[in-house]
Design an enzyme around this catalytic site. Structure first.
Site, PDB file in Angstrom:
ATOM      1  N   LYS A 182      -9.899  -8.358  -2.858  1.00 18.38           N
ATOM      2  CA  LYS A 182     -10.565  -7.553  -3.878  1.00 18.38           C
ATOM      3  C   LYS A 182      -9.522  -6.941  -4.809  1.00 18.38           C
ATOM      4  O   LYS A 182      -8.905  -5.929  -4.491  1.00 18.38           O
ATOM      5  CB  LYS A 182     -11.383  -6.428  -3.248  1.00 18.38           C
ATOM      6  N   GLY A 234      -2.342   0.530  -1.745  1.00 20.87           N
ATOM      7  CA  GLY A 234      -2.914   1.487  -2.678  1.00 20.87           C
ATOM      8  C   GLY A 234      -2.539   2.896  -2.276  1.00 20.87           C
ATOM      9  O   GLY A 234      -1.507   3.119  -1.631  1.00 20.87           O
ATOM     10  N   SER A 235      -3.397   3.839  -2.620  1.00 22.08           N
ATOM     11  CA  SER A 235      -3.054   5.250  -2.397  1.00 22.08           C
ATOM     12  C   SER A 235      -3.522   5.738  -1.023  1.00 22.08           C
ATOM     13  O   SER A 235      -4.439   5.159  -0.419  1.00 22.08           O
ATOM     14  CB  SER A 235      -3.697   6.097  -3.486  1.00 22.08           C
ATOM     15  N   GLU A 256      -0.120  -0.333   3.049  1.00 21.74           N
ATOM     16  CA  GLU A 256       1.076  -0.159   2.203  1.00 21.74           C
ATOM     17  C   GLU A 256       0.713   0.888   1.165  1.00 21.74           C
ATOM     18  O   GLU A 256      -0.052   0.593   0.240  1.00 21.74           O
ATOM     19  CB  GLU A 256       1.425  -1.475   1.498  1.00 21.74           C
ATOM     20  N   CYS A 286       5.467   1.790  -6.503  1.00 24.12           N
ATOM     21  CA  CYS A 286       5.390   2.560  -5.263  1.00 24.12           C
ATOM     22  C   CYS A 286       6.779   2.949  -4.772  1.00 24.12           C
ATOM     23  O   CYS A 286       6.960   3.986  -4.155  1.00 24.12           O
ATOM     24  CB  CYS A 286       4.673   1.747  -4.202  1.00 24.12           C
ATOM     25  N   GLU A 387       2.945  12.101  -5.828  1.00 21.74           N
ATOM     26  CA  GLU A 387       3.261  10.822  -6.461  1.00 21.74           C
ATOM     27  C   GLU A 387       2.642  10.806  -7.864  1.00 21.74           C
ATOM     28  O   GLU A 387       1.420  10.817  -8.001  1.00 21.74           O
ATOM     29  CB  GLU A 387       2.705   9.665  -5.627  1.00 21.74           C
TER      30      GLU A 387
HETATM   31  P1  NAD Z   1      -6.105   3.175  -5.313  1.00 22.41           P
HETATM   32  O1  NAD Z   1      -5.979   3.630  -3.905  1.00 22.41           O
HETATM   33  O2  NAD Z   1      -6.870   4.014  -6.262  1.00 22.41           O
HETATM   34  O3  NAD Z   1      -6.798   1.741  -5.362  1.00 22.41           O
HETATM   35  C1  NAD Z   1      -6.296   0.661  -4.618  1.00 22.41           C
HETATM   36  C2  NAD Z   1      -7.412  -0.330  -4.373  1.00 22.41           C
HETATM   37  O4  NAD Z   1      -8.412   0.271  -3.563  1.00 22.41           O
HETATM   38  C3  NAD Z   1      -8.116  -0.820  -5.630  1.00 22.41           C
HETATM   39  O5  NAD Z   1      -8.411  -2.187  -5.486  1.00 22.41           O
HETATM   40  C4  NAD Z   1      -9.381   0.001  -5.634  1.00 22.41           C
HETATM   41  O6  NAD Z   1     -10.442  -0.615  -6.344  1.00 22.41           O
HETATM   42  C5  NAD Z   1      -9.685   0.052  -4.157  1.00 22.41           C
HETATM   43  N1  NAD Z   1     -10.591   1.115  -3.741  1.00 22.41           N
HETATM   44  C6  NAD Z   1     -10.908   2.261  -4.403  1.00 22.41           C
HETATM   45  N2  NAD Z   1     -11.761   2.998  -3.656  1.00 22.41           N
HETATM   46  C7  NAD Z   1     -11.979   2.309  -2.517  1.00 22.41           C
HETATM   47  C8  NAD Z   1     -12.759   2.554  -1.351  1.00 22.41           C
HETATM   48  N3  NAD Z   1     -13.489   3.650  -1.213  1.00 22.41           N
HETATM   49  N4  NAD Z   1     -12.727   1.644  -0.353  1.00 22.41           N
HETATM   50  C9  NAD Z   1     -11.974   0.533  -0.461  1.00 22.41           C
HETATM   51  N5  NAD Z   1     -11.227   0.229  -1.544  1.00 22.41           N
HETATM   52  C10 NAD Z   1     -11.235   1.120  -2.568  1.00 22.41           C
HETATM   53  O7  NAD Z   1      -4.639   2.928  -5.829  1.00 22.41           O
HETATM   54  P2  NAD Z   1      -4.187   2.472  -7.292  1.00 22.41           P
HETATM   55  O8  NAD Z   1      -4.270   3.635  -8.219  1.00 22.41           O
HETATM   56  O9  NAD Z   1      -4.863   1.204  -7.657  1.00 22.41           O
HETATM   57  O10 NAD Z   1      -2.656   2.088  -7.023  1.00 22.41           O
HETATM   58  C11 NAD Z   1      -1.651   3.008  -7.006  1.00 22.41           C
HETATM   59  C12 NAD Z   1      -1.275   3.366  -5.583  1.00 22.41           C
HETATM   60  O11 NAD Z   1      -0.897   2.208  -4.869  1.00 22.41           O
HETATM   61  C13 NAD Z   1      -0.060   4.274  -5.547  1.00 22.41           C
HETATM   62  O12 NAD Z   1      -0.234   5.241  -4.549  1.00 22.41           O
HETATM   63  C14 NAD Z   1       1.068   3.319  -5.174  1.00 22.41           C
HETATM   64  O13 NAD Z   1       2.189   3.911  -4.604  1.00 22.41           O
HETATM   65  C15 NAD Z   1       0.364   2.409  -4.230  1.00 22.41           C
HETATM   66  N6  NAD Z   1       1.101   1.149  -4.080  1.00 22.41           N
HETATM   67  C16 NAD Z   1       1.752   0.909  -2.905  1.00 22.41           C
HETATM   68  C17 NAD Z   1       2.495  -0.264  -2.749  1.00 22.41           C
HETATM   69  C18 NAD Z   1       3.223  -0.573  -1.467  1.00 22.41           C
HETATM   70  O14 NAD Z   1       3.564  -1.723  -1.269  1.00 22.41           O
HETATM   71  N7  NAD Z   1       3.472   0.387  -0.599  1.00 22.41           N
HETATM   72  C19 NAD Z   1       2.553  -1.182  -3.798  1.00 22.41           C
HETATM   73  C20 NAD Z   1       1.886  -0.908  -4.976  1.00 22.41           C
HETATM   74  C21 NAD Z   1       1.159   0.273  -5.107  1.00 22.41           C
END
Ligand code: NAD
Length: 483
Positions: A182, A234-235, A256, A286, A387
């Site tokens: 997704k 993600g976050s 991650e 990240c 962050e």
């Molecule tokens: P986010 O957590 O808002 O979204 C990540 C993903 O989760 C998206 O696909 C989003 O649509 C989905 N999502 C949103 N709500 C959800 C739910 N309730 N259930 C399941 N999925 C859901 O993060 P973002 O703003 O897209 O990305 C930025 C974050 O990602 C930052 O915190 C960054 O540090 C982190 N990140 C980490 C790495 C790593 O490898 N550690 C790499 C890239 C980004």
């Protein structure tokens, strides 16, 4: 010159790839994806709902028996064919640039990295087996079978869906799992383009399914009873929601997450290089070294050098080969970042040295923010703890190695740390003492595909890369019989 108008023709038509079918219309929600350099809408992207997620999980389930029983050497050949197609493709790099406005000067690096991840993991596809276990006291034959989990849900963020595709899917597929991925609404294109390429080179339908969407699709996927593992980049906030959604099914997860990594610069470091890496190592990443800890004797100099570089960095049209820095992803994200800047200014927790504003003029239609440096920040300040995920760095002064480690570790995150020093013993001592999944010493962000990558503390758990990445996707079954 203002950034050139977006060329939509480089994009795949948005939609869902479910089994053998590409579905481009539905009567559910849509999202207006915008090219961040100009603010133009690229497409009204259909967002997956429960129905699409159910269909994608069913397709992945249907494809699983044949995929997991496919001889490993055939899976290896398919993965290598895919990697070759990615390397040969010229259409993928511009998609990344339109998707999240990453400068085209760097995007081929990402396509090559994805190819490398598939090449590396293809080598495991025909080597995953099991072990014979010593038995006692009675004579028996005991062995293990490394089996795939089954249907793996992969959820990726907008800043690097392309790389996340490679990091999660290459080992998962090598181990015989099938996938529902997704991508987020803000970056819905590259995962589709990659999956379509996989089908072109011969991946059986249903092995990789793609359902772009937001929280609705994410919840449908992570609460699904027929998903056997969830891999999420993600976050931390979203990760917590995923834990709740998956709790009734006890679905295993690998996370991650975010970071607030320290770049620690000692007086003996190459300061030109340290300043360059300070500037390039921030932004929507990240692993960004967004807290810059500098040893007192060189503190003022490094702040000055970094600010001078920030003022000169080539920003602008992401398709211009000379552009180093593009815009941030969206209007909402630009506002969020500037909110941190404004609160820091109001609280007086640091000294704004440069930046702190949105760029106007020819760049006014895009979401361009000036590289921003705050000096003399206390590590307890919001800009040192939260962050920001944008071009904002917080500089702090330290006197001793112990103090530097204490400040660096005083964070709820633990994704990475960046060391700048020419003292070999100190580098190894600190690498041992820092709370971080990865420590880079005098280097940028090279990450060999054979190395483990992941976080500690609130930066997540589980590892991508190397044999560690494969281990995320196999479960040992034990077989015992008396002799
Ligand atoms: P986010 O957590 O808002 O979204 C990540 C993903 O989760 C998206 O696909 C989003 O649509 C989905 N999502 C949103 N709500 C959800 C739910 N309730 N259930 C399941 N999925 C859901 O993060 P973002 O703003 O897209 O990305 C930025 C974050 O990602 C930052 O915190 C960054 O540090 C982190 N990140 C980490 C790495 C790593 O490898 N550690 C790499 C890239 C980004």
């Amino acid at each position: 010159m203002p950034p050139a108008a977006v060329d939509r023709s480089v994009l795949p038509e948005p939609g869902f790839l479910i089994g053998a079918e590409k579905i481009t219309t539905h009567d559910g929600e849509v999202y207006e994806h915008r090219y961040a350099a100009t603010g133009e809408v690229t497409y009204a992207v259909p967002l997956a709902g429960q129905q699409e997620v159910d269909a994608a999980v069913a397709a992945a389930r249907a494809a699983l028996p044949a995929w997991k029983r496919m001889p490993g050497n055939e899976r290896r050949r398919l993965m290598l064919a895919f990697a070759a197609a990615v390397r040969a493709s010229e259409h993928l790099a511009p998609i990344i640039t339109v998707e999240n406005a990453y400068p085209l000067a760097f995007t081929p690096y990402f396509t090559n990295w994805v190819a490398e991840l598939f090449e590396f993991n293809a080598g495991y596809a025909d080597k995953i087996g099991g072990e014979v276990v010593a038995t006692f006291p009675g004579p028996a034959f005991d062995y293990t079978l490394d089996e795939p989990y089954g249907v793996v849900a992969v959820i990726v963020p907008w800043n690097g869906p392309f790389v996340s595709f490679g990091q999660w899917l290459a080992p998962a597929l090598a181990a015989g799992n099938t996938i529902v991925i997704k991508p987020p609404e803000m970056a819905p294109y590259t995962c589709l383009a990659l999956a379509e390429l996989a089908v072109e080179v011969g991946f059986p339908p249903g092995v990789i399914n793609v359902v772009p969407g937001g929280a609705v699709a994410g919840t449908a996927l992570t609460s699904h009873r027929d998903v056997n593992k969830i891999c999420f980049t993600g976050s931390g906030g979203t990760a917590s929601r995923i834990v709740s959604a998956s709790a009734p099914n006890l679905t295993p997860t690998a996370f991650e997450l975010g970071g607030k990594s320290a770049r620690i610069v000692f007086a003996d470091a190459d300061l030109d290089e340290a300043a360059r890496r300070t500037l390039l190592g921030t932004g929507q990443a990240c692993i960004a070294g967004s807290r810059v800890l500098v040893e007192a004797p060189v503190y003022d100099r490094l702040v000055e050098m970094s600010a001078a570089l920030a003022a000169q960095v080539p920003m602008g049209d992401p398709f211009d080969p000379g552009t180093f820095v593009g815009p941030v992803i969206s209007q909402g994200h630009a506002d969020r970042i500037l909110g941190f800047v404004d609160r820091a200014k109001e609280a007086g927790t640091g000294r704004l040295v440069t930046g702190g504003e949105r760029l106007g003029g020819e760049l006014a239609d895009g979401y361009f923010l000036a590289p921003t440096i705050f000096a003399d920040v206390d590590n307890s300040a919001e800009i040192a703890q939260e962050e920001i995920f944008g071009p904002v760095t917080a500089f702090m002064r330290f006197e001793t190695e112990e103090e530097a480690v204490a400040i660096a570790n005083d964070s709820e995150y633990g994704l990475a740390a960046h060391l700048e020093t020419n003292d070999l013993r100190r580098a190894h001592r600190m690498a041992r003492d820092l709370d971080a999944g990865t420590v880079w010493v005098n280097g940028f962000v090279d990450l060999p595909v054979g190395a483990p990558f992941g976080g500690v503390k609130r930066s997540g758990y589980g590892r991508q890369g190397g044999i560690w990445g494969i281990r995320e996707f196999v479960q040992a079954k034990n077989v015992w019989m008396p002799l």
